[in-house]
Scaffold this motif. Structure first.
Motif, PDB file in Angstrom:
ATOM      1  N   ALA A  71       0.926  -1.352   0.016  1.00 29.53           N
ATOM      2  CA  ALA A  71      -0.125   0.032  -0.029  1.00 29.53           C
ATOM      3  C   ALA A  71       0.898   1.262   0.157  1.00 29.53           C
ATOM      4  O   ALA A  71       1.743   1.198   0.833  1.00 29.53           O
ATOM      5  CB  ALA A  71      -1.025  -0.085   1.135  1.00 29.53           C
ATOM      6  N   LEU A  72       0.767   2.068  -0.951  1.00 25.61           N
ATOM      7  CA  LEU A  72       1.573   3.368  -1.217  1.00 25.61           C
ATOM      8  C   LEU A  72       1.049   4.555  -0.948  1.00 25.61           C
ATOM      9  O   LEU A  72       0.037   4.809  -1.496  1.00 25.61           O
ATOM     10  CB  LEU A  72       2.340   3.300  -2.675  1.00 25.61           C
ATOM     11  N   ASP A  73       1.493   5.444  -0.052  1.00 23.90           N
ATOM     12  CA  ASP A  73       1.001   6.651   0.167  1.00 23.90           C
ATOM     13  C   ASP A  73       2.001   7.773  -0.478  1.00 23.90           C
ATOM     14  O   ASP A  73       3.180   7.955   0.044  1.00 23.90           O
ATOM     15  CB  ASP A  73       1.120   7.083   1.739  1.00 23.90           C
ATOM     16  N   LEU A  74       1.727   7.789  -1.663  1.00 24.86           N
ATOM     17  CA  LEU A  74       2.455   8.782  -2.457  1.00 24.86           C
ATOM     18  C   LEU A  74       2.387  10.340  -2.187  1.00 24.86           C
ATOM     19  O   LEU A  74       3.006  11.100  -3.161  1.00 24.86           O
ATOM     20  CB  LEU A  74       2.460   8.372  -3.950  1.00 24.86           C
ATOM     21  N   GLY A  75       1.541  10.903  -1.326  1.00 18.60           N
ATOM     22  CA  GLY A  75       1.774  12.215  -1.009  1.00 18.60           C
ATOM     23  C   GLY A  75       0.431  12.943  -1.814  1.00 18.60           C
ATOM     24  O   GLY A  75       0.297  14.009  -1.812  1.00 18.60           O
ATOM     25  N   ASN A  76      -0.406  12.121  -2.491  1.00 15.49           N
ATOM     26  CA  ASN A  76      -1.462  12.721  -3.534  1.00 15.49           C
ATOM     27  C   ASN A  76      -2.726  12.595  -2.818  1.00 15.49           C
ATOM     28  O   ASN A  76      -3.929  12.592  -3.502  1.00 15.49           O
ATOM     29  CB  ASN A  76      -1.327  12.301  -4.707  1.00 15.49           C
ATOM     30  N   GLY A  77      -2.985  11.860  -1.573  1.00 16.81           N
ATOM     31  CA  GLY A  77      -4.090  11.701  -0.969  1.00 16.81           C
ATOM     32  C   GLY A  77      -5.005  10.343  -1.072  1.00 16.81           C
ATOM     33  O   GLY A  77      -6.196  10.416  -0.668  1.00 16.81           O
ATOM     34  N   ARG A  78      -4.462   9.626  -2.241  1.00 19.14           N
ATOM     35  CA  ARG A  78      -4.966   8.355  -2.308  1.00 19.14           C
ATOM     36  C   ARG A  78      -3.993   7.213  -2.241  1.00 19.14           C
ATOM     37  O   ARG A  78      -2.887   7.328  -2.746  1.00 19.14           O
ATOM     38  CB  ARG A  78      -5.571   8.360  -3.847  1.00 19.14           C
ATOM     39  N   MET A  79      -4.370   6.127  -1.731  1.00 19.00           N
ATOM     40  CA  MET A  79      -3.528   5.102  -1.627  1.00 19.00           C
ATOM     41  C   MET A  79      -3.446   4.331  -3.001  1.00 19.00           C
ATOM     42  O   MET A  79      -4.579   4.221  -3.614  1.00 19.00           O
ATOM     43  CB  MET A  79      -4.134   3.937  -0.615  1.00 19.00           C
ATOM     44  N   ARG A  80      -2.348   3.836  -3.358  1.00 16.21           N
ATOM     45  CA  ARG A  80      -2.181   2.978  -4.453  1.00 16.21           C
ATOM     46  C   ARG A  80      -1.512   1.685  -3.930  1.00 16.21           C
ATOM     47  O   ARG A  80      -1.206   1.502  -3.008  1.00 16.21           O
ATOM     48  CB  ARG A  80      -0.898   3.767  -5.351  1.00 16.21           C
ATOM     49  N   TYR A  81      -1.871   0.795  -4.818  1.00 14.93           N
ATOM     50  CA  TYR A  81      -1.675  -0.556  -4.670  1.00 14.93           C
ATOM     51  C   TYR A  81      -0.441  -1.109  -5.684  1.00 14.93           C
ATOM     52  O   TYR A  81      -0.569  -1.109  -6.970  1.00 14.93           O
ATOM     53  CB  TYR A  81      -2.731  -1.483  -4.587  1.00 14.93           C
ATOM     54  N   ASP A  82       0.487  -1.741  -5.034  1.00 17.51           N
ATOM     55  CA  ASP A  82       1.585  -2.539  -6.070  1.00 17.51           C
ATOM     56  C   ASP A  82       1.828  -3.683  -5.572  1.00 17.51           C
ATOM     57  O   ASP A  82       2.227  -4.149  -4.581  1.00 17.51           O
ATOM     58  CB  ASP A  82       3.062  -1.370  -5.522  1.00 17.51           C
ATOM     59  N   PRO A  83       1.826  -4.495  -6.549  1.00 12.12           N
ATOM     60  CA  PRO A  83       2.169  -5.896  -6.663  1.00 12.12           C
ATOM     61  C   PRO A  83       3.555  -6.273  -6.660  1.00 12.12           C
ATOM     62  O   PRO A  83       3.871  -7.630  -6.409  1.00 12.12           O
ATOM     63  CB  PRO A  83       1.186  -6.484  -7.863  1.00 12.12           C
ATOM     64  N   ASN A  84       4.188  -5.217  -6.653  1.00 12.45           N
ATOM     65  CA  ASN A  84       5.947  -5.671  -6.875  1.00 12.45           C
ATOM     66  C   ASN A  84       6.157  -5.224  -5.276  1.00 12.45           C
ATOM     67  O   ASN A  84       6.282  -4.100  -4.911  1.00 12.45           O
ATOM     68  CB  ASN A  84       6.366  -4.519  -7.782  1.00 12.45           C
ATOM     69  N   THR A  85       6.350  -6.384  -4.791  1.00 10.76           N
ATOM     70  CA  THR A  85       6.832  -6.196  -3.271  1.00 10.76           C
ATOM     71  C   THR A  85       8.578  -6.278  -2.903  1.00 10.76           C
ATOM     72  O   THR A  85       8.735  -5.942  -1.673  1.00 10.76           O
ATOM     73  CB  THR A  85       6.319  -7.245  -2.428  1.00 10.76           C
ATOM     74  N   SER A  86       9.184  -6.027  -3.991  1.00  6.39           N
ATOM     75  CA  SER A  86      10.618  -6.025  -3.914  1.00  6.39           C
ATOM     76  C   SER A  86      10.873  -4.697  -3.535  1.00  6.39           C
ATOM     77  O   SER A  86      10.063  -3.538  -3.768  1.00  6.39           O
ATOM     78  CB  SER A  86      11.250  -6.337  -5.294  1.00  6.39           C
ATOM     79  N   GLU A  87      12.119  -4.311  -2.943  1.00  2.00           N
ATOM     80  CA  GLU A  87      12.496  -2.946  -2.772  1.00  2.00           C
ATOM     81  C   GLU A  87      12.735  -2.040  -4.078  1.00  2.00           C
ATOM     82  O   GLU A  87      13.523  -2.703  -4.701  1.00  2.00           O
ATOM     83  CB  GLU A  87      13.880  -3.229  -1.931  1.00  2.00           C
ATOM     84  N   HIS A  88      11.948  -1.183  -4.103  1.00  2.00           N
ATOM     85  CA  HIS A  88      12.192  -0.183  -5.191  1.00  2.00           C
ATOM     86  C   HIS A  88      11.625   1.034  -4.724  1.00  2.00           C
ATOM     87  O   HIS A  88      10.850   1.384  -3.639  1.00  2.00           O
ATOM     88  CB  HIS A  88      11.363  -0.952  -6.364  1.00  2.00           C
ATOM     89  N   ALA A  89      12.112   1.999  -5.624  1.00  2.68           N
ATOM     90  CA  ALA A  89      11.582   3.418  -5.321  1.00  2.68           C
ATOM     91  C   ALA A  89      10.366   3.618  -6.415  1.00  2.68           C
ATOM     92  O   ALA A  89      10.152   2.824  -7.255  1.00  2.68           O
ATOM     93  CB  ALA A  89      12.541   4.398  -5.455  1.00  2.68           C
ATOM     94  N   HIS A  90       9.938   4.990  -6.308  1.00  2.00           N
ATOM     95  CA  HIS A  90       8.802   5.205  -7.343  1.00  2.00           C
ATOM     96  C   HIS A  90       8.901   6.795  -8.123  1.00  2.00           C
ATOM     97  O   HIS A  90       9.553   7.382  -7.195  1.00  2.00           O
ATOM     98  CB  HIS A  90       7.483   5.280  -6.699  1.00  2.00           C
ATOM     99  N   LEU A  91       8.743   6.802  -9.396  1.00  2.00           N
ATOM    100  CA  LEU A  91       8.663   8.131  -9.855  1.00  2.00           C
ATOM    101  C   LEU A  91       7.273   8.348 -10.166  1.00  2.00           C
ATOM    102  O   LEU A  91       6.474   7.573 -10.576  1.00  2.00           O
ATOM    103  CB  LEU A  91       9.192   7.892 -11.481  1.00  2.00           C
ATOM    104  N   VAL A  92       6.783   9.561  -9.761  1.00  2.00           N
ATOM    105  CA  VAL A  92       5.490   9.730  -9.867  1.00  2.00           C
ATOM    106  C   VAL A  92       5.348  11.288 -10.481  1.00  2.00           C
ATOM    107  O   VAL A  92       5.955  12.176 -10.185  1.00  2.00           O
ATOM    108  CB  VAL A  92       4.773  10.239  -8.252  1.00  2.00           C
ATOM    109  N   CYS A  93       4.459  11.255 -11.266  1.00  2.00           N
ATOM    110  CA  CYS A  93       4.193  12.394 -12.349  1.00  2.00           C
ATOM    111  C   CYS A  93       3.117  13.388 -11.492  1.00  2.00           C
ATOM    112  O   CYS A  93       2.093  12.929 -10.958  1.00  2.00           O
ATOM    113  CB  CYS A  93       3.591  12.128 -13.649  1.00  2.00           C
TER     114      CYS A  93
END
Length: 150
Positions: A71-93
């Protein structure tokens, strides 16, 4: 998330394998778009038109608790869900809300060993904010939906 692993995780906890749970899992397997719960509800309703949003939200919470999705809180007010559970970072437009995975090691040097104050770092969550290539060119990032609905 691997489908078979998710099913096995449910079974190992004694949960029933319901059609709704299977539909949510199928909606997420291999999905690199980091969908919102609302987007998952929409996908599941293609096969189960009368499934409640609460059911889908509950299954998402179960999958997070089982460690099958993030479950990702990317700072835009909505949770996002990621099936990739490996350690990684995100780029957000910041324009269209598109989210992409990037190798977390790109950010590993942000906190070099001499700056860790004695902590043993076991993981990192990094979000890079900016504009995706489509939005930089004046497009809508692949769709006309608002960032919150993706």
């Amino acid at each position: 998330m691997r489908f078979d692993d998710a099913v096995a995780a449910y079974r190992s906890r004694g949960y029933k394998i319901t059609p709704q749970r299977l539909a949510v899992m199928r909606a997420l397997v291999g999905d690199a778009t980091h969908p919102t719960a609302a987007a998952v509800v929409e996908r599941v309703r293609r096969d189960f038109p009368f499934v409640s949003a609460a059911t889908v939200y509950r299954v998402l919470e179960e999958l997070v608790a089982l460690g099958e999705i993030l479950a990702l809180d990317l700072g835009n007010g909505r949770m996002r869900y990621d099936p990739n559970t490996s350690e990684h970072a995100h780029l957000v437009c910041e324009v269209c809300g598109r989210v992409e995975d990037v190798d977390w090691r790109l950010a590993a040097d942000v906190l070099p060993p001499d700056r860790r104050r004695g902590y043993e770092v076991s993981g990192v969550r990094v979000v890079f904010n900016g504009r995706c290539p489509v939005c930089l060119e004046g497009g809508d990032g692949g769709g006309s939906a608002s960032p919150a609905s993706r």
